[in-house]
Write a protein that holds these residues in place. Sequence first.
Motif, short mmCIF file in Angstrom:
data_model
loop_
_atom_site.label_atom_id
_atom_site.label_comp_id
_atom_site.label_asym_id
_atom_site.label_seq_id
_atom_site.Cartn_x
_atom_site.Cartn_y
_atom_site.Cartn_z
N PHE A 158 -10.49 -2.40 -3.34
CA PHE A 158 -10.83 -2.45 -2.54
C PHE A 158 -12.01 -1.94 -1.70
N GLN A 159 -11.67 -0.41 -1.52
CA GLN A 159 -12.46 0.82 -1.28
C GLN A 159 -13.62 0.55 -1.92
N LEU A 160 -13.94 0.59 -3.18
CA LEU A 160 -14.99 0.64 -4.21
C LEU A 160 -15.72 -0.82 -3.33
N GLU A 161 -15.03 -2.31 -3.01
CA GLU A 161 -15.70 -2.68 -2.88
C GLU A 161 -16.09 -2.83 -0.78
N GLN A 162 -15.59 -2.66 -0.65
CA GLN A 162 -16.00 -2.00 0.26
C GLN A 162 -17.36 -1.24 0.61
N GLU A 163 -17.76 -0.07 -0.02
CA GLU A 163 -18.46 0.37 -0.49
C GLU A 163 -19.70 0.25 -1.19
N ASN A 164 -19.52 -0.81 -1.33
CA ASN A 164 -20.56 -2.02 -2.24
C ASN A 164 -21.06 -1.73 -4.05
N ILE A 165 -20.02 -0.54 -3.90
CA ILE A 165 -19.83 0.50 -6.04
C ILE A 165 -18.73 -1.24 -6.35
N LYS A 166 -19.63 -1.24 -7.47
CA LYS A 166 -19.03 -2.90 -8.88
C LYS A 166 -18.02 -2.20 -9.68
N LEU A 167 -17.31 -2.04 -10.58
CA LEU A 167 -16.95 -1.76 -11.93
C LEU A 167 -16.86 -2.46 -12.98
N SER A 168 -18.13 -1.98 -13.94
CA SER A 168 -18.16 -2.90 -15.11
C SER A 168 -17.25 -2.36 -16.63
N ILE A 169 -16.25 -3.61 -16.99
CA ILE A 169 -15.51 -2.76 -18.45
C ILE A 169 -16.14 -3.35 -19.69
N ASP A 170 -16.21 -2.24 -20.50
CA ASP A 170 -16.73 -2.76 -21.55
C ASP A 170 -15.47 -2.48 -22.69
N ILE B 145 1.07 -1.32 0.17
CA ILE B 145 0.17 0.03 -0.13
C ILE B 145 1.13 1.53 -0.07
N VAL B 146 1.59 1.41 0.79
CA VAL B 146 2.62 2.53 0.93
C VAL B 146 3.16 2.92 -0.74
N LYS B 147 3.83 1.88 -1.14
CA LYS B 147 4.23 1.88 -2.24
C LYS B 147 3.83 2.09 -3.76
N LYS B 148 2.17 1.70 -3.28
CA LYS B 148 1.24 2.55 -4.68
C LYS B 148 1.28 4.46 -3.80
N LEU B 149 0.85 4.42 -2.85
CA LEU B 149 0.88 6.14 -2.31
C LEU B 149 1.34 6.35 -2.75
N MET B 150 3.23 5.77 -2.80
CA MET B 150 4.23 6.75 -3.07
C MET B 150 3.97 6.78 -4.82
N VAL B 151 3.84 6.00 -5.75
CA VAL B 151 3.91 6.12 -6.97
C VAL B 151 3.05 6.86 -7.23
N TYR B 152 1.73 6.71 -6.60
CA TYR B 152 0.52 7.88 -6.56
C TYR B 152 0.51 9.07 -6.67
N ALA B 153 1.14 9.41 -5.08
CA ALA B 153 1.74 10.80 -4.55
C ALA B 153 2.88 12.13 -5.89
N LYS B 154 2.96 11.27 -6.80
CA LYS B 154 3.96 11.82 -7.76
C LYS B 154 3.80 12.99 -8.66
N LYS B 155 3.45 14.37 -8.21
CA LYS B 155 2.60 14.93 -8.69
C LYS B 155 2.98 15.02 -10.40
N PRO B 156 2.02 15.35 -11.55
CA PRO B 156 1.99 15.39 -12.35
C PRO B 156 2.89 16.89 -12.66
N LEU B 157 3.77 16.72 -13.66
CA LEU B 157 5.06 17.63 -13.87
C LEU B 157 5.52 18.07 -15.82
#
Length: 187
Positions: free
Chosen positions: A48-60, A13-25
């Motif tokens: 996981f957050q979506l799952e916990q809030e009962n939100i499903k993602l459908s990809i076409d 999780i920390v690694k994913k946050l570190m990658v995500y936190a990089k600002k657009p340059l």
Amino acid sequence: IDDKKLEDGIGTIVKKLMVYAKKPLESAEVSRVNLMDVLRNVMSFIGFQLEQENIKLSIDAKNDAYPVMGNANELEQVFTNIILNAKDAIRQIKKSGVIKISFIENPQWLRLEIEDEGKGIPQEIIPKIFDPFFTTKDVGKGLGLGLSICHAIIEKHNGMVTARSEPGKGSVFIVQLPKAQVKSKVK
């Protein structure tokens, strides 16, 4: 719970946050990016957050590869923001719902339509939603920068982002990006 598993999970999780936190340059690296991979990365981050809030993602999607020239981290930020906004819109009126993502392409463009079953956006507000600091969220719940940053990133990628909505029937955010051109072999 096994301490080692917990430690590994937190590390991931920390690694994913570190990658995500990089600002657009302005100088962010641009390369050939598969939008399907971008979406997979977003889902590994917020699934996981979506799952916990009962939100499903459908990809076409008809293909497994939708190449564009861009910066994967910046595009992940755009899709994370739009999907989380869709989740919030659904949760304002329902306990569960579906966010549908559709890939549409022509020879020059890739288009992603991200559709929710949320409360919708009044027509008079739609022209303002990409303005910096404009928010429909309660005080303290949003700065009004998310969609503004999304708009700037997509414009930087020579694309466009728009929205259409009907109050009570949800919204559709449309992200259109130029396809990465296939390099032809010189004989």
